[in-house]
Design a protein around this motif. Sequence first.
Motif, mmCIF file in Angstrom:
data_model
loop_
_atom_site.group_PDB
_atom_site.id
_atom_site.type_symbol
_atom_site.label_atom_id
_atom_site.label_comp_id
_atom_site.label_asym_id
_atom_site.label_seq_id
_atom_site.Cartn_x
_atom_site.Cartn_y
_atom_site.Cartn_z
ATOM 1 N N MET A 1 72.248 84.539 84.367
ATOM 2 C CA MET A 1 71.523 84.149 83.169
ATOM 3 C C MET A 1 71.089 82.694 83.299
ATOM 4 O O MET A 1 70.108 82.354 82.691
ATOM 5 C CB MET A 1 72.379 84.325 82.263
ATOM 6 C CG MET A 1 71.814 84.209 80.600
ATOM 7 S SD MET A 1 73.233 84.569 79.521
ATOM 8 C CE MET A 1 74.360 83.258 79.784
ATOM 9 N N LEU B 1 77.135 93.035 89.331
ATOM 10 C CA LEU B 1 76.749 92.375 87.961
ATOM 11 C C LEU B 1 75.713 91.391 88.142
ATOM 12 O O LEU B 1 74.626 91.264 87.670
ATOM 13 C CB LEU B 1 77.590 92.210 87.201
ATOM 14 C CG LEU B 1 78.335 93.418 86.161
ATOM 15 C CD1 LEU B 1 79.356 93.268 85.670
ATOM 16 C CD2 LEU B 1 77.071 94.078 85.424
ATOM 17 N N ILE C 1 71.956 91.669 87.312
ATOM 18 C CA ILE C 1 71.651 91.259 86.050
ATOM 19 C C ILE C 1 70.603 90.342 86.607
ATOM 20 O O ILE C 1 69.266 90.168 85.880
ATOM 21 C CB ILE C 1 72.826 90.459 85.392
ATOM 22 C CG1 ILE C 1 73.766 91.265 85.002
ATOM 23 C CG2 ILE C 1 72.276 89.597 84.464
ATOM 24 C CD1 ILE C 1 73.152 92.239 83.665
ATOM 25 N N VAL D 1 77.780 88.076 84.582
ATOM 26 C CA VAL D 1 76.574 88.240 83.845
ATOM 27 C C VAL D 1 75.984 86.951 83.503
ATOM 28 O O VAL D 1 74.932 86.503 83.369
ATOM 29 C CB VAL D 1 76.728 88.778 82.410
ATOM 30 C CG1 VAL D 1 75.665 88.948 81.593
ATOM 31 C CG2 VAL D 1 77.164 90.472 82.804
ATOM 32 N N LEU E 1 72.968 89.240 76.047
ATOM 33 C CA LEU E 1 73.677 89.373 77.551
ATOM 34 C C LEU E 1 75.069 89.493 77.194
ATOM 35 O O LEU E 1 75.793 89.911 77.985
ATOM 36 C CB LEU E 1 73.061 88.623 78.412
ATOM 37 C CG LEU E 1 71.653 89.014 78.962
ATOM 38 C CD1 LEU E 1 70.941 88.007 79.670
ATOM 39 C CD2 LEU E 1 71.711 90.262 79.818
ATOM 40 N N ILE F 1 70.979 98.637 84.852
ATOM 41 C CA ILE F 1 72.286 98.039 84.112
ATOM 42 C C ILE F 1 72.726 99.218 83.055
ATOM 43 O O ILE F 1 73.959 99.114 82.977
ATOM 44 C CB ILE F 1 71.771 96.879 83.227
ATOM 45 C CG1 ILE F 1 71.280 95.699 84.388
ATOM 46 C CG2 ILE F 1 73.292 96.208 82.805
ATOM 47 C CD1 ILE F 1 72.301 95.586 85.523
ATOM 48 N N LEU G 1 71.403 96.273 75.240
ATOM 49 C CA LEU G 1 70.391 96.300 76.296
ATOM 50 C C LEU G 1 68.989 96.739 75.668
ATOM 51 O O LEU G 1 68.023 96.295 76.156
ATOM 52 C CB LEU G 1 70.677 97.339 77.565
ATOM 53 C CG LEU G 1 71.809 96.806 78.461
ATOM 54 C CD1 LEU G 1 72.251 98.026 79.312
ATOM 55 C CD2 LEU G 1 71.589 95.547 79.055
ATOM 56 N N SER H 1 65.900 97.747 82.070
ATOM 57 C CA SER H 1 67.370 97.576 81.926
ATOM 58 C C SER H 1 68.083 98.837 82.733
ATOM 59 O O SER H 1 69.347 98.996 82.448
ATOM 60 C CB SER H 1 68.018 97.295 80.807
ATOM 61 O OG SER H 1 67.642 98.115 79.801
ATOM 62 N N ALA I 1 77.670 91.809 78.002
ATOM 63 C CA ALA I 1 79.007 91.633 78.968
ATOM 64 C C ALA I 1 80.647 91.793 78.382
ATOM 65 O O ALA I 1 81.360 92.325 79.136
ATOM 66 C CB ALA I 1 79.029 90.025 79.509
#
Length: 293
Positions: free
Chosen positions: A192, A50, A54, A188, A205, A281, A271, A278, A209
């Motif tokens: 970020m 992740l 991400i 996540v 986000l 993800i 998302l 994305s 998560a």
Amino acid sequence: MLARAITQYQQRVDNQLKQVIDAQAITDQKLLSAMKHGALIGGKRIRPFLVYAIGEMLNVAPEKLDACAAAIECVHAYSLIHDDLPAMDDDDLRRGQPTVHIAFDEATAILAGDALQALAFEIICEPVEGIAPSQNLAMVKALARASGYSGMCGGQAMDLNATDKQIDLETLTRLHKLKTGALIRCAVELPMIAAQVSDEEQALLMDFADAIGLAFQVQDDVLDIIASTEELGKPQGSDCDSNKSTYPRLLGLEGAQATAQGLIEDALSALTKLPYNSQLIAEFARFIIERRV
């Protein structure tokens, strides 16, 4: 695409972990071997994946995230070593291998977990080119918060206190948002922070998560019933044997599976509101409730 990316990022974080652990001065060979056993005997590497995936979505180079990925996996490995101890879940098998306290002894297992936790913060404190000191400090704080009383450890305490007791769905959900979800949320949050996303994107986000973190645990509870010991890499039915409250126990198997599906739909909805590609993800989110391990 997902299988290739998972393999790629597994190999990347495994290389990082090997380099960091092998670089340790040999103060005690037994302890170092126990650390390697706990951190390097396999695993899905969901949290490092992740971090990298991400980051890829947010256009953050993987080199900027290597320390974050290795650090979060060190925390996860330490938590599993301690979770398996006789004073906790008392498990003899992890990832198809003897748990650390079985392969070595209880005292060494405790120290190996402690050392991996400390190593995580040593790793994540290292300066990284392209990451400002203020961002680095925010990453350290995020990992500490996710790991400690307000996160994973607090959830583990709730889990221990709930053993042999019937708890309600709200309490079970709060427990797993801490025990399992906090570290997934952190995975996540770290990229970020590196990407310096807007407040709106940050909220989306975090919604993603939170949903996948809880879905991951619900699916684990489901797999404890429907998967084999060989698939799980640990004894099948161990949660039931420990008399723990689980989602299937409270909702029934079909109810738990429906809950996991609903959580993934929430994650996918978050998302779609992000201005990024994305697809990877989203595939991962679906994988969470389709996996057998």
